[in-house]
Design an enzyme around this catalytic site. Structure first.
Site, short mmCIF file in Angstrom:
data_model
loop_
_atom_site.label_atom_id
_atom_site.label_comp_id
_atom_site.label_asym_id
_atom_site.label_seq_id
_atom_site.Cartn_x
_atom_site.Cartn_y
_atom_site.Cartn_z
N LYS A 139 -17.65 -0.84 5.32
CA LYS A 139 -18.26 -2.11 4.29
C LYS A 139 -19.72 -2.07 4.10
O LYS A 139 -20.29 -1.96 2.91
CB LYS A 139 -17.78 -3.36 4.93
CG LYS A 139 -18.32 -4.35 3.99
CD LYS A 139 -17.89 -5.99 4.74
CE LYS A 139 -18.24 -7.01 3.78
NZ LYS A 139 -18.02 -8.21 4.41
N GLU A 143 0.86 -1.20 0.09
CA GLU A 143 -0.03 0.25 -0.01
C GLU A 143 1.03 1.25 0.14
O GLU A 143 0.51 2.18 -0.50
CB GLU A 143 -1.00 -0.08 1.32
CG GLU A 143 -2.08 -0.92 1.08
CD GLU A 143 -1.85 -2.19 1.71
OE1 GLU A 143 -0.50 -2.55 1.99
OE2 GLU A 143 -2.82 -3.12 1.77
N GLN A 195 -8.93 -6.46 11.47
CA GLN A 195 -8.68 -5.37 10.60
C GLN A 195 -9.17 -4.09 10.75
O GLN A 195 -9.27 -3.48 9.65
CB GLN A 195 -8.57 -5.84 8.89
CG GLN A 195 -7.63 -7.16 8.65
CD GLN A 195 -7.38 -7.30 7.09
OE1 GLN A 195 -8.40 -7.02 6.36
NE2 GLN A 195 -6.35 -7.60 6.77
#
Lengths: 592, 186
Positions: free
Chosen positions: A162, A50, A113
């Site tokens: 999400k 990343e 996460q």
């Protein structure tokens, strides 16, 4: 029509004209990636880390002036871009980073996460937002791009849970936005601009000192006009390089810690300093209390916090550099500013500077056995005819490149200035190459910096991005080693890189062409072959591990007290620490 | 301004009351507090609550610094996107108030003395037990501190202060700063 959060995300990117997204997927961003891969006109560059994505977006943004876009997942995905965000914040790079977040009902539960993305990035972004409701998503994205690219540009992070990416809402993309607490001032105060113009005409020993702000505001032409009609010499900070042609007779090159002797002397003796989009960084000023003691200061900057932050300003002008300089140039012309007349008026000052330059020009001792890093940059400058986008990493090679690669155009010098991020250069080069596939993109780096993001070799190979990596391999963290020589009695604590990979084999493993030069005579053939090669190339050039970068203002020293060469008492590597690195012998890997 | 004047010695530090109008959103307080901590600036007291307009809040911060630090604080605050207005009230005519709740020990022989002290300061006794009084005082910082000093000999068990709030006097509205160019946003 109702659209999912992910569809709104993609449609919003399209409305912002985004063509390329740099990113890496993960659990909570699957929906975003799923919809993104179905878009024909937005390309995703999958990076191998990343951090690479963040620096690629920076390179893209610096080269184009548009916002770079990053998309990563929650938790480690986000924490891995923190360096890129901090780098972009320090160097005012417009970046919009989208991070995934766990579903809103899980936030705060230490979910898998999960990280406090907004909390972690708060001190290193211009603005950041957690989107809790899909109905706010389009508006938030519009605001993010506006904030990132307007005023003093900077990174903005948008955190998308999400469930927000899955939930549906009516899609309405605002044409315009107005934020209650944000309206960057553009024009600058007329009265102050007039006052500044009057002082500029009168000054006997003026200097124009240009920083990165001039590049973001696309003010290169206006700076050139200002310099030419008033015949004032121009010096640039590391971030300002390219805003004025380095080959122009009025260019004094870079100033500061490793700036030219004549440049720093001119600054020190100037009676008027015109600071343009610069922020009086400590690497520029040296000891503040002895910086430009005689100078009146005109400070033009779009960010009021930069003015009077570290140094005083007699005439502060808050505004966009380009807008201010345009007005100022009109006034100067009306005050009878013209090159011929001003050249005579400034002649004694320019003559004095020329004398300083003649006394101590940039120099190094050429050697026929070992490659000098300055020689490589000079050759590169000559062979490319200065037509290249150059990215660098951080350290000695960066300073040599700043000194010897005299770029002539804005947005062709991409370097990590404020944060000084080793590992920036190579991914930034990939980002710039993605934006300009036809241009020559050079990454001048070193073995220390390059190894921090070398995994992106495969990204360059996969996307057929023909970045030319010029790796000045001296086997040491050169700048650290230089400071240890000068200030730590030559104890090389952790600055000698003991075991080194075979960079040619490494390049080969990643399907990238590798070349190597071990002797000065091999430099030119290797560079020529590398520049000619169609795909990405890694040129491993073994340089003198003990070359030091001069001139140098020691940290905390005054700007006119420069070291110009190694002091006679320098006692290298004799007092403990690691051993000297052996000079490589034998033949390089030359073009067939 | 000469170079020397810009690098002032520490003895130029003064107390300032900074009134900040912000959007009433989560994270704004963290951002404001963060810009103080990130630069090593002190917050002496801080109070925050919604204004008449429920979409905005007012933060009142008491801080200490020399002119250069205060100028930076003002500019940095202005730079925060959700900050709508910033005023240094110390530069205007203003009123400031603070409320304190002071729980004092009251031995039988001290109970009357405690009431007398509270009376002198027009403070109220808002709670009592067999061994304590809780005294509420509202006033400027001098008054609150004077009362605290008077009560100390009796023995203070607990002291809670709200931190200061402040408002501009008469026609000067707290919400409208004198916008100099140097204070505009970037």
């Amino acid at each position: 029509m109702r659209k999912s959060g992910a569809e709104i995300f993609c449609e919003s990117l399209r409305r912002e004209g985004v063509k390329t997204v740099f990113g890496l997927p993960g659990g909570v961003v699957l929906k975003l990636f799923d919809v993104l891969c179905q878009q024909k006109d937005i390309e995703l560059v999958l990076t191998r880390h990343e951090q690479g994505a963040a620096h690629m977006a920076e390179g893209y943004a610096k080269a184009t002036g548009k916002a770079g876009v990053v998309l990563v997942t929650s938790g480690p995905g986000m924490t891995n871009i923190v360096t890129g965000l901090a780098d972009a914040y320090m160097d005012s790079v417009p970046l919009v980073a989208f991070t995934g977040q766990v579903s809103t009902d899980l936030i705060g539960n230490d979910a898998f996460q999960e990280a406090d993305n907004v909390g972690i990035s708060r001190p290193c972004t211009k603005h950041n937002v957690l989107v809790k409701d899909v109905n706010d998503l389009a508006q938030t994205i519009k605001e993010a791009f506006y904030i990132a690219t307007s005023g003093r540009p900077g990174p903005v992070l948008v955190d998308i849970p999400k469930d927000v990416s899955i939930a549906k809402a009516e899609f309405r993309y605002p044409d315009k936005i107005s934020l209650r607490g944000y309206s960057p001032s553009m024009g600058g105060s007329k009265q102050h601009i007039r006052q500044a113009a009057e002082e500029i005409m009168k000054a006997k020993k003026p200097m124009i000192y240009v920083g990165g702000g001039a590049i973001f505001s696309n003010a290169a032409d206006d700076i050139r006009e200002l310099a030419e009609i008033t015949q004032i010499p121009v010096t640039m900070t590391l971030m300002g390089l390219g805003s004025f042609p380095g080959t122009h007779p009025l260019s004094l090159g870079m100033l500061g810690m490793h700036g030219g002797y004549w440049t720093n002397m001119a600054m020190h003796h100037s009676d008027l300093l015109i600071a343009v989009g610069a922020r009086f960084d400590d690497r520029v000023t040296g000891k503040l209390s002895e910086f430009c003691p005689e100078a009146r200061v005109i400070h033009i900057d779009i960010d009021p916090t930069s003015i009077k932050k570290t140094f005083h300003a007699h005439i502060p002008i808050v505004g966009d550099v380009k807008a201010v300089l345009r007005q100022m140039n009109v006034m100067l012309r009306s005050m009878d500013g013209n090159p011929v007349k001003m050249r005579a008026y400034r002649a004694p000052w320019l003559k004095q500077i020329a004398e300083w330059q003649a006394a101590h020009p940039l120099s190094y001792k050429q050697d026929d056995k070992i490659i000098k890093p300055q020689f490589v940059i000079e050759k590169l400058f000559e062979l490319t005819k200065h037509e290249a986008i150059v990215t660098t990493d951080v350290g000695q090679h960066q300073m040599f490149a700043a000194q010897y690669f005299k770029g002539t155009k804005p947005r062709t010098w991409l370097t990590s200035g404020g944060l000084g991020t080793m590992g920036f250069g190579f991914p930034a080069a990939i980002g710039a190459q993605k934006a300009f596939p036809e241009k020559l993109v050079l990454c001048i780096t070193s073995e220390g910096s390059f190894q921090m993001n070398l995994q992106e070799l495969v990204t360059a190979a996969e996307h057929k991005l023909p970045v030319k990596i010029v790796l000045l391999n001296n086997g040491v963290h050169g700048m650290v080693r230089q400071w240890q020589d000068l200030f730590y009695e030559g104890r090389y604590s952790a600055s000698i890189l003991g075991k080194m990979p075979d960079f040619v084999k490494l390049a080969d493993a990643y399907s990238v062409k590798g070349l190597r030069a071990l002797k000065p005579s091999e430099v030119e053939p290797v560079l020529k072959a590398g520049l000619k090669h169609k795909g990405p190339v890694l040129m491993d050039i073994h340089t003198d591990p003990f070359e030091n970068c001069y001139p140098m203002i020691p940290a905390g020293g005054a700007q006119h007290e420069m070291m110009l060469e190694d002091p006679p008492e320098l006692n290298r590597g004799k007092k403990g620490g690691a051993q000297k690195r052996k000079v490589d012998e034998g033949e390089g890997v030359l073009p067939a | 301004m000469r170079v020397r004047e810009f690098f002032q010695p520490d003895d130029q530090r003064m107390e300032h009351i900074i009134s900040i109008l912000v959007e009433n959103k989560f994270g704004v307080l963290a951002r404001v507090a963060g810009l103080f901590s990130a630069r090593g600036y002190n917050i002496e007291s801080l109070s925050v609550a919604a204004t008449l307009d429920p979409t905005t809040s007012r933060i009142t911060i008491v801080t200490v610094g020399d002119d250069r630090i205060i100028e930076q604080i003002m500019k940095q605050l202005n730079k925060v996107i959700e900050v709508l207005e910033v005023v240094d009230l110390t530069e205007t005519h203003f009123l400031d108030r603070e409320t304190a709740l002071i729980k004092v020990h009251t031995k039988p022989e001290h109970r009357e003395e405690a009431v007398r002290i509270a009376d002198i300061f027009r403070a109220k006794i808002v709670d009592s037990s067999l061994t304590t009084y809780t005294i509420e005082i509202t006033g400027d910082v001098d008054k609150v501190e004077a009362l605290i000093n008077m009560l100390k000999p009796l023995g203070i068990r607990e002291l809670i202060r709200t931190g200061r709030i402040a408002i501009a006097r008469e026609t000067t509205r707290t919400a409208s700063p004198r916008r100099e160019p140097a204070l505009l946003k970037s």
